[in-house]
Design an enzyme around this catalytic site. Structure first.
Site, short mmCIF file in Angstrom:
data_model
loop_
_atom_site.label_atom_id
_atom_site.label_comp_id
_atom_site.label_asym_id
_atom_site.label_seq_id
_atom_site.Cartn_x
_atom_site.Cartn_y
_atom_site.Cartn_z
N HIS A 63 0.82 -1.21 0.00
CA HIS A 63 0.00 0.00 0.00
C HIS A 63 0.86 1.26 0.00
O HIS A 63 1.93 1.28 0.58
CB HIS A 63 -0.88 0.05 1.25
CG HIS A 63 -1.77 -1.15 1.41
ND1 HIS A 63 -2.13 -1.64 2.63
CD2 HIS A 63 -2.35 -1.96 0.50
CE1 HIS A 63 -2.92 -2.69 2.48
NE2 HIS A 63 -3.06 -2.91 1.19
N LYS A 72 5.10 7.13 7.64
CA LYS A 72 4.58 6.42 8.80
C LYS A 72 5.68 5.77 9.60
O LYS A 72 6.75 5.45 9.08
CB LYS A 72 3.52 5.40 8.40
CG LYS A 72 3.96 4.38 7.39
CD LYS A 72 2.79 3.49 7.01
CE LYS A 72 2.78 3.20 5.55
NZ LYS A 72 1.65 2.42 5.12
N ASP A 168 -6.46 -6.23 -1.74
CA ASP A 168 -5.11 -6.71 -2.03
C ASP A 168 -5.12 -7.84 -3.06
O ASP A 168 -4.23 -7.92 -3.91
CB ASP A 168 -4.42 -7.17 -0.75
CG ASP A 168 -4.08 -6.02 0.18
OD1 ASP A 168 -4.14 -4.85 -0.25
OD2 ASP A 168 -3.75 -6.28 1.35
#
Length: 191
Positions: A63, A72, A168
């Protein structure tokens, strides 16, 4: 806390705490604003904390977000995961570079994933809790998913993949995802 640059991904860092262990278990600092600052990361930029729980063999990823992207901090707070980062930033000195890590509740190491990099992981234990600290509010319109089994990525998942999300499973390969990212960048430039 030890900070190590990730050579395969420009701007990525691994933060390894120093746990204090005794008969009760352990205690460690998993985030330190001063340490983040020393690595060039703005600790005040993070606006959202999230947690996922996965069972053994689950793959989440690959992702990333289009637009400004999303940086992140990723940590396995319980269990173990096989973590993967792929640099998809055009112009980056490590463009298309890939790095893999084993993150675990034992070490509490945290991985800083720069914006513009794809990220995914596989749970290696019966349950694995993965914490994310994200620098932008989530906007589903910016989500980009790449097939976790794309031959061009050739991610060496250590276990047979038992479960993924529908998103996914249906994700396009790397080449199509790169075209999507480029088209979205062009839209932003025209706006």
């Amino acid at each position: 806390m030890k900070v190590t640059e990730v050579p395969a991904i420009a701007g990525a860092f691994l933060f390894e705490p120093t746990p204090f262990a005794d008969e009760r278990g352990f205690f460690c600092r998993t985030f330190d604003a001063d340490v983040a600052r020393s690595a060039g990361i703005d600790p005040d930029a993070f606006v959202q904390d999230s947690l996922s729980r996965s069972v053994r063999g689950v793959v989440r990823g690959m992702h990333l977000r289009s637009g400004a992207g999303e940086a992140k901090l990723v940590r396995c707070s319980s269990g173990r995961i096989f973590d993967v980062v792929v640099d998809l930033r055009p112009g980056s000195p490590t463009y298309l570079g890939r790095a893999t890590f084993e993150l675990s509740g034992e070490t509490q190491a945290t991985l800083y994933v720069p914006a513009g990099c794809a990220h995914g992981f596989q749970a290696l234990t019966e349950t694995a809790d993965t914490s994310y600290r994200i620098d932008r509010p989530h906007d589903p319109a910016e989500d980009v998913t790449i097939a976790f089994d794309d031959p061009e990525l050739a991610v060496p998942w250590p276990l047979p993949v038992t479960t993924t999300s529908e998103r996914d499973r249906k994700a396009p390969g790397l080449a199509e995802a790169l075209r999507t990212l480029e088209a979205r960048r062009a839209e932003v430039k025209q706006a």
